[in-house]
Design a protein around this motif. Sequence first.
Motif, mmCIF file in Angstrom:
data_model
loop_
_atom_site.group_PDB
_atom_site.id
_atom_site.type_symbol
_atom_site.label_atom_id
_atom_site.label_comp_id
_atom_site.label_asym_id
_atom_site.label_seq_id
_atom_site.Cartn_x
_atom_site.Cartn_y
_atom_site.Cartn_z
ATOM 1 N N UNK A 177 7.554 10.078 -9.075
ATOM 2 C CA UNK A 177 6.195 9.373 -7.790
ATOM 3 C C UNK A 177 6.952 8.649 -6.941
ATOM 4 N N UNK A 178 7.814 7.597 -7.587
ATOM 5 C CA UNK A 178 8.755 6.725 -6.830
ATOM 6 C C UNK A 178 10.038 7.531 -6.052
ATOM 7 N N UNK A 179 11.027 8.615 -6.877
ATOM 8 C CA UNK A 179 12.008 9.654 -5.864
ATOM 9 C C UNK A 179 11.181 9.373 -5.132
ATOM 10 N N UNK A 180 10.084 10.420 -5.004
ATOM 11 C CA UNK A 180 8.943 11.292 -3.714
ATOM 12 C C UNK A 180 8.878 9.976 -2.943
ATOM 13 N N UNK A 181 8.609 8.611 -2.674
ATOM 14 C CA UNK A 181 8.005 7.551 -2.340
ATOM 15 C C UNK A 181 9.706 7.243 -1.144
ATOM 16 N N UNK B 89 0.826 -1.138 -0.016
ATOM 17 C CA UNK B 89 -0.064 0.028 -0.489
ATOM 18 C C UNK B 89 0.577 0.972 0.166
ATOM 19 N N UNK B 90 0.396 2.345 -0.763
ATOM 20 C CA UNK B 90 1.475 3.459 -0.879
ATOM 21 C C UNK B 90 1.993 3.710 -1.877
ATOM 22 N N UNK B 91 2.771 3.149 -2.785
ATOM 23 C CA UNK B 91 3.726 2.578 -3.766
ATOM 24 C C UNK B 91 3.376 3.119 -4.729
ATOM 25 N N UNK B 92 3.883 3.469 -5.002
ATOM 26 C CA UNK B 92 3.143 4.400 -6.584
ATOM 27 C C UNK B 92 3.290 3.681 -7.920
ATOM 28 N N UNK B 93 1.831 3.618 -8.003
ATOM 29 C CA UNK B 93 2.426 2.355 -9.210
ATOM 30 C C UNK B 93 1.138 2.683 -10.868
ATOM 31 N N UNK B 94 1.520 2.043 -11.863
ATOM 32 C CA UNK B 94 0.337 2.498 -13.104
ATOM 33 C C UNK B 94 0.045 0.996 -13.196
ATOM 34 N N UNK B 95 -0.865 0.640 -13.381
ATOM 35 C CA UNK B 95 -1.004 -0.801 -14.030
ATOM 36 C C UNK B 95 -2.046 -0.854 -15.957
ATOM 37 N N UNK C 270 12.153 9.383 -0.688
ATOM 38 C CA UNK C 270 12.618 10.420 0.049
ATOM 39 C C UNK C 270 11.871 10.420 1.093
ATOM 40 N N UNK C 271 10.246 10.008 0.966
ATOM 41 C CA UNK C 271 9.637 10.199 2.327
ATOM 42 C C UNK C 271 9.257 8.500 3.409
ATOM 43 N N UNK C 272 10.362 7.513 2.978
ATOM 44 C CA UNK C 272 10.276 7.023 3.013
ATOM 45 C C UNK C 272 11.559 5.873 3.525
#
Length: 58
Positions: A46-50, A29-35, A52-54
Amino acid sequence: MEKTTMSVQELSAQMGISLPKAYELVKSPGFPTIRIGTRILIPVDAYKEWLLKNSAHR
């Protein structure tokens, strides 16, 4: 032109983790993906932001 998305295989190589761990991560949950159908893509920004936050800067 710089890529805007990466595959799960590219994520695995980028993070230095195994492919099964990368799939586990993209399903969390919360990991940025496009299906798109069965394909899972990760938006690079979005991965880079994730990341940094994590990251462990606590």
